[in-house]
Enzyme design. Structure first.
Site, PDB file in Angstrom:
ATOM      1  N   ASN A   9      43.490  47.832  46.672  1.00  0.00           N
ATOM      2  CA  ASN A   9      43.924  46.441  46.739  1.00  0.00           C
ATOM      3  C   ASN A   9      45.188  46.690  46.282  1.00  0.00           C
ATOM      4  O   ASN A   9      45.747  47.345  45.087  1.00  0.00           O
ATOM      5  CB  ASN A   9      43.367  45.705  45.726  1.00  0.00           C
ATOM      6  N   LYS A  11      47.882  44.346  45.793  1.00  0.00           N
ATOM      7  CA  LYS A  11      48.309  44.111  46.004  1.00  0.00           C
ATOM      8  C   LYS A  11      50.323  43.727  46.245  1.00  0.00           C
ATOM      9  O   LYS A  11      50.504  43.726  48.033  1.00  0.00           O
ATOM     10  CB  LYS A  11      48.093  43.365  43.799  1.00  0.00           C
ATOM     11  N   HIS A 109      39.826  36.718  45.311  1.00  0.00           N
ATOM     12  CA  HIS A 109      40.195  37.584  44.063  1.00  0.00           C
ATOM     13  C   HIS A 109      40.569  36.345  43.073  1.00  0.00           C
ATOM     14  O   HIS A 109      41.248  35.879  43.134  1.00  0.00           O
ATOM     15  CB  HIS A 109      41.573  38.610  44.636  1.00  0.00           C
ATOM     16  N   GLU A 111      43.309  37.378  41.633  1.00  0.00           N
ATOM     17  CA  GLU A 111      44.313  35.912  40.923  1.00  0.00           C
ATOM     18  C   GLU A 111      44.863  35.355  41.795  1.00  0.00           C
ATOM     19  O   GLU A 111      45.616  34.039  41.613  1.00  0.00           O
ATOM     20  CB  GLU A 111      45.292  37.641  41.702  1.00  0.00           C
ATOM     21  N   GLU A 181      34.171  41.282  39.519  1.00  0.00           N
ATOM     22  CA  GLU A 181      36.283  42.071  39.400  1.00  0.00           C
ATOM     23  C   GLU A 181      36.035  40.988  38.049  1.00  0.00           C
ATOM     24  O   GLU A 181      36.004  39.980  37.430  1.00  0.00           O
ATOM     25  CB  GLU A 181      37.064  41.515  39.933  1.00  0.00           C
ATOM     26  N   GLY A 187      43.346  44.856  35.059  1.00  0.00           N
ATOM     27  CA  GLY A 187      44.770  45.313  35.301  1.00  0.00           C
ATOM     28  C   GLY A 187      44.805  45.739  33.081  1.00  0.00           C
ATOM     29  O   GLY A 187      46.409  45.492  32.900  1.00  0.00           O
ATOM     30  N   SER A 227      40.284  47.769  36.019  1.00  0.00           N
ATOM     31  CA  SER A 227      40.444  49.130  35.819  1.00  0.00           C
ATOM     32  C   SER A 227      39.955  50.358  35.593  1.00  0.00           C
ATOM     33  O   SER A 227      39.102  50.819  35.269  1.00  0.00           O
ATOM     34  CB  SER A 227      40.571  48.451  34.316  1.00  0.00           C
TER      35      SER A 227
HETATM   36  P1  PGA Z   1      42.894  46.863  38.934  1.00  0.00           P
HETATM   37  O1  PGA Z   1      43.076  45.916  39.600  1.00  0.00           O
HETATM   38  O2  PGA Z   1      42.222  48.120  38.595  1.00  0.00           O
HETATM   39  O3  PGA Z   1      44.245  47.365  38.593  1.00  0.00           O
HETATM   40  O4  PGA Z   1      42.564  46.615  37.331  1.00  0.00           O
HETATM   41  C1  PGA Z   1      41.302  45.424  40.069  1.00  0.00           C
HETATM   42  C2  PGA Z   1      42.001  44.037  40.962  1.00  0.00           C
HETATM   43  O5  PGA Z   1      41.936  43.406  40.845  1.00  0.00           O
HETATM   44  O6  PGA Z   1      41.484  44.339  42.000  1.00  0.00           O
END
Ligand code: PGA
Length: 269
Positions: A9, A11, A109, A111, A181, A187, A227
């Site tokens: 992903n 982003k 997601h 976000e 997630e 993140g 992460s």
């Molecule tokens: P990350 O993000 O691996 O940077 O923690 C995962 C995601 O948001 O899909």
């Protein structure tokens, strides 16, 4: 055996040149890897996906097609609209994503739930739109830290799945991939332990079984995200109900993403 997936992903990251170099680097590595005896035969059921910003979808599809690894590599979008077309400035329809040649779309997601106020109902509508356009859906779920601290994470995730997905008929459900997630892990560098991921994934499998029966539930890949990186991927993917990962930060670097993809492809040895 069910399909396993590692999905990058991206982003809102990377320039067109950086995007090109990332796909080229990962493609070259995987082309070499699949010609070595290092992989178990059932790696052929598994998939590595790039999920770029939608402005790069056509470019990435073209590049992936040229790599000629049709069963291994795929492309997904990060979001779609619920309507088929219309006056929605700035939005992208599921059908338009499918017309680029992409095969997947991420929906729900955290976000987007947070910054775009996407509700259970909106996510149900988006899922339906994506499935109607013949896209597979990577449906995200996961709890914030305060919910985990209150030990209510199972109810939270169960409700997310029930509210947005469980009106789907069984055949549609077979086009769904779940990505667990935990928001506190995204993140932050604070990865869920293999045990925390394993128990949630086992819960999700049971929740799917209760609604759709064991045969369907066993076909649905359940990915871990938050992460996940080159160091911890193998121990997460070794959990019986963890069928791969949705990778953010570590999907932007060729060596890291290659190591995670390799951890997936060798996870059945
Ligand atoms: P990350 O993000 O691996 O940077 O923690 C995962 C995601 O948001 O899909």
């Amino acid at each position: 055996m069910r399909q396993k997936i590692v999905a990058g992903n991206w982003k809102m990251n990377l320039s067109p040149t950086e995007a090109h170099d990332l796909v080229a680097g990962v493609g070259a590595y995987l082309s070499g890897l699949i010609n070595t005896p290092a992989l178990p035969p059932n790696h052929k059921q598994h998939t590595v996906l790039f999920c770029p910003p939608s402005i790069y979808l056509a470019q990435v599809v073209q590049q992936v097609t040229a790599l000629n690894l049709p069963n291994l590599l795929g492309v997904g979008a990060q979001n779609c609209h619920w309507a088929t077309s219309g006056a929605y400035t700035g939005e992208v329809a599921a059908q338009q994503i499918a017309q680029t040649g992409a095969g997947y779309v991420i929906i729900g997601h955290s976000e987007r739930r947070q910054y775009n106020h996407e509700t259970h109902d909106i996510l149900a509508q988006k899922t339906l739109a994506a499935l109607t356009a013949n896209l597979k859906v990577i449906f995200c779920c996961g709890e914030p830290l305060e919910v985990r601290n209150a030990n209510e994470q199972f109810e939270w995730v169960g409700t997310q799945l029930t509210q947005s997905l469980f009106d789907l008929p069984q055949t549609a459900m077979q086009q769904i991939v779940i990505a667990y997630e935990p928001i506190w892990a995204i993140g932050t560098g604070q990865t869920a332990t293999p045990q925390q991921a394993g128990e949630m994934h086992t819960y999700i499998r049971q929740h799917l079984t209760n609604q759709y029966g064991q045969a369907t539930a066993n076909q649905i890949p359940v990915l871990y995200g938050g992460s996940c990186n080159a160091q911890n991927a193998a121990s997460l993917f070794a959990q019986p109900n963890v069928d791969g990962g949705l990778i953010g930060g570590a999907s932007l670097k060729v060596p890291d993403f290659c190591a995670i993809a390799q951890a997936l492809l060798t996870s059945d040895i």
